[in-house]
Design a protein around this motif. Structure first.
Motif, PDB file in Angstrom:
ATOM      1  N   ALA A 218     -10.305 -16.061  12.313  1.00 52.41           N
ATOM      2  CA  ALA A 218     -11.686 -15.568  12.201  1.00 52.41           C
ATOM      3  C   ALA A 218     -12.250 -15.259  13.580  1.00 52.41           C
ATOM      4  O   ALA A 218     -12.996 -14.284  13.758  1.00 52.41           O
ATOM      5  N   GLY A 219     -11.892 -16.091  14.568  1.00 51.67           N
ATOM      6  CA  GLY A 219     -12.330 -15.825  15.932  1.00 51.67           C
ATOM      7  C   GLY A 219     -11.740 -14.536  16.463  1.00 51.67           C
ATOM      8  O   GLY A 219     -12.411 -13.755  17.156  1.00 51.67           O
ATOM      9  N   ILE A 220     -10.479 -14.288  16.143  1.00 54.06           N
ATOM     10  CA  ILE A 220      -9.829 -13.041  16.545  1.00 54.06           C
ATOM     11  C   ILE A 220     -10.505 -11.857  15.857  1.00 54.06           C
ATOM     12  O   ILE A 220     -10.743 -10.815  16.472  1.00 54.06           O
ATOM     13  N   ASN A 221     -10.837 -12.028  14.584  1.00 52.16           N
ATOM     14  CA  ASN A 221     -11.522 -10.947  13.865  1.00 52.16           C
ATOM     15  C   ASN A 221     -12.865 -10.605  14.498  1.00 52.16           C
ATOM     16  O   ASN A 221     -13.270  -9.440  14.535  1.00 52.16           O
ATOM     17  N   ALA A 222     -13.561 -11.627  14.992  1.00 52.93           N
ATOM     18  CA  ALA A 222     -14.842 -11.369  15.657  1.00 52.93           C
ATOM     19  C   ALA A 222     -14.634 -10.513  16.900  1.00 52.93           C
ATOM     20  O   ALA A 222     -15.426  -9.614  17.201  1.00 52.93           O
ATOM     21  N   LYS A 223     -13.555 -10.786  17.635  1.00 51.51           N
ATOM     22  CA  LYS A 223     -13.248  -9.976  18.813  1.00 51.51           C
ATOM     23  C   LYS A 223     -12.894  -8.555  18.403  1.00 51.51           C
ATOM     24  O   LYS A 223     -13.290  -7.581  19.056  1.00 51.51           O
ATOM     25  N   TYR A 224     -12.163  -8.427  17.308  1.00 46.95           N
ATOM     26  CA  TYR A 224     -11.798  -7.094  16.824  1.00 46.95           C
ATOM     27  C   TYR A 224     -13.031  -6.314  16.385  1.00 46.95           C
ATOM     28  O   TYR A 224     -13.127  -5.101  16.591  1.00 46.95           O
ATOM     29  N   ALA A 225     -13.965  -7.024  15.752  1.00 46.34           N
ATOM     30  CA  ALA A 225     -15.202  -6.369  15.320  1.00 46.34           C
ATOM     31  C   ALA A 225     -15.963  -5.831  16.529  1.00 46.34           C
ATOM     32  O   ALA A 225     -16.571  -4.748  16.466  1.00 46.34           O
ATOM     33  N   ASN A 226     -15.921  -6.583  17.627  1.00 44.10           N
ATOM     34  CA  ASN A 226     -16.582  -6.128  18.843  1.00 44.10           C
ATOM     35  C   ASN A 226     -15.894  -4.887  19.408  1.00 44.10           C
ATOM     36  O   ASN A 226     -16.551  -3.966  19.906  1.00 44.10           O
ATOM     37  N   VAL A 227     -14.556  -4.866  19.326  1.00 43.78           N
ATOM     38  CA  VAL A 227     -13.816  -3.685  19.778  1.00 43.78           C
ATOM     39  C   VAL A 227     -14.220  -2.468  18.957  1.00 43.78           C
ATOM     40  O   VAL A 227     -14.454  -1.385  19.499  1.00 43.78           O
ATOM     41  N   ILE A 228     -14.319  -2.655  17.647  1.00 43.84           N
ATOM     42  CA  ILE A 228     -14.726  -1.553  16.770  1.00 43.84           C
ATOM     43  C   ILE A 228     -16.115  -1.058  17.148  1.00 43.84           C
ATOM     44  O   ILE A 228     -16.367   0.153  17.229  1.00 43.84           O
TER      45      ILE A 228
END
Length: 380
Positions: A218-228
């Protein structure tokens, strides 16, 4: 043109393949394969708009290219995100360019080190089946050294012929949105499968491991969301849960787990209480009915004599095994042994118990903490 390795991220797609219930595993495998195909298309530049990569160039000497001071002189801002790095050699310049590009997203180049380490350990222990290809498995197992963003590429390179090399790193905005959206969807599906457990399965050390792994993802997904978001897209429709929500659940599970302590050869519950204190220090219960875990402790004492020494000595051995009651598996073994002396053997025995208590207090909390921190999900 150098491309950033994509293997570590494939790991997240396949991450929970071995955890899935039999009736759903076929569908999940098909979905994973479909996600991989879409990601590979995106990584190859096959987006819906047919994105074409900017042509790379490598040159040495001459006038300084305009992109050295401003990469957007070469890579249009509306289509790309770009950054420049420089160093005495090309390899280091490329690494610094990728790091500078990662910094645009507010990320350290080692931001996902802990998560990558967890994944690679799971692969090396055979917990996660990533691929039948040995080469791919080896790359995944060493994924913790990853130091850039998926989809990042090295473009132009210029050697000023005076001891400095400049490199430009860039990411295609449209391709980035596609890649990271697919990664989030795959990770979220795997998180859901990880946390789909019965109450008995959940309230266990394995339950803690699953929720901690879910928290990492979930923490990685948050970083990915920021990249998006930085690429000009939005992940709001993906309804992501925070890493904290999974971490809090893992903590709640830990506080609900009971580990009873039984000691053979104790004296006034001194040894039982010493171990119980260590367990309680990690939030574990030590009293309850039908406990899933038991700490079995045995104390062995024996008199030892030494020539020309008027003192009496007591040799002691304390052994403790943390056992999963359902399977009989020993999860942690802990042993201490030494001797204590006194004018009388009874005094030496008392000193031995004091020494055992002291060693438990000094050493067992670290042993227990290390075990709990290293938990990985079991295969189903």
């Amino acid at each position: 043109m150098a491309s950033f390795p994509k293997i570590p991220y494939m790991l997240m797609i396949f991450l929970c393949a071995n955890f899935l219930p039999a009736q759903s595993k076929g569908n999940a495998d098909a979905a994973a394969r479909d996600a991989v195909a879409r990601l590979e298309d995106a990584l190859a530049g096959k987006s819906s708009a047919g994105t074409v990569k900017a042509p790379p160039q490598a040159s040495r000497g001459g006038a300084e290219p305009a992109w050295v001071m401003d990469p957007y002189r070469l890579y249009s801002r509306d289509r790309y995100m770009a950054a420049v790095g420089f160093a005495p050699n090309r390899s280091e310049a490329e690494k610094k360019a990728l790091a500078a590009l990662a910094a645009l997203f507010g990320q350290s180049v080692k931001a996902d080190f802990s998560a990558a380490t967890m994944y690679s350990e799971a692969v090396s222990k055979g917990i996660i089946s990533v691929s039948e290809n040995t080469s791919i498995r080896d790359q995944v197992a060493t994924a913790a050294s990853m130091d850039s963003l998926m989809g990042a590429e090295i473009g132009n390179v210029w050697d000023d012929a005076k001891g400095t090399v400049y490199a430009a790193a860039y990411m295609d905005r449209e391709k980035t949105i596609v890649i990271y959206t697919e990664l989030i969807r795959s990770n979220q599906r795997n998180i859901d499968e990880l946390t789909d457990m019965s109450p008995a399965e959940k309230n266990s050390f394995d339950g803690i491991a699953r929720y901690r792994l879910a928290a990492s993802m979930a923490g990685i997904n948050a970083k990915y969301a920021n990249v998006i978001s930085q690429a000009g897209g939005s992940a709001s429709s993906l309804n992501l849960k925070s890493a904290d929500s999974y971490s809090l659940e893992a903590s709640a599970i830990q506080k609900a787990i009971t580990v009873v302590v039984t000691v053979e050869g104790d004296r006034a519950n001194r040894i039982r209480d010493a171990f119980a204190k260590a367990l309680q220090g990690e939030g574990l219960r030590t009293r309850g009915n039908n406990p899933p875990y038991e700490l079995e402790v045995s104390i062995s004492l024996g008199e030892v004599s030494f020539p020309n020494n008027n003192n009496k000595f007591c040799r002691y051995v304390a052994s403790a095994n943390l056992i999963e009651n359902e399977t009989g598996t020993v999860l942690i073994s802990f042993n201490v042994a030494d001797r204590e002396g006194h004018a009388t053997y009874e005094g030496a025995q008392t000193a031995a118990y004091t020494a055992i208590e002291r060693e438990i207090a000094e050493k067992y909390p670290a042993t227990l903490k290390e075990y709990l921190a290293s938990l990985l999900p079991q295969k189903r």
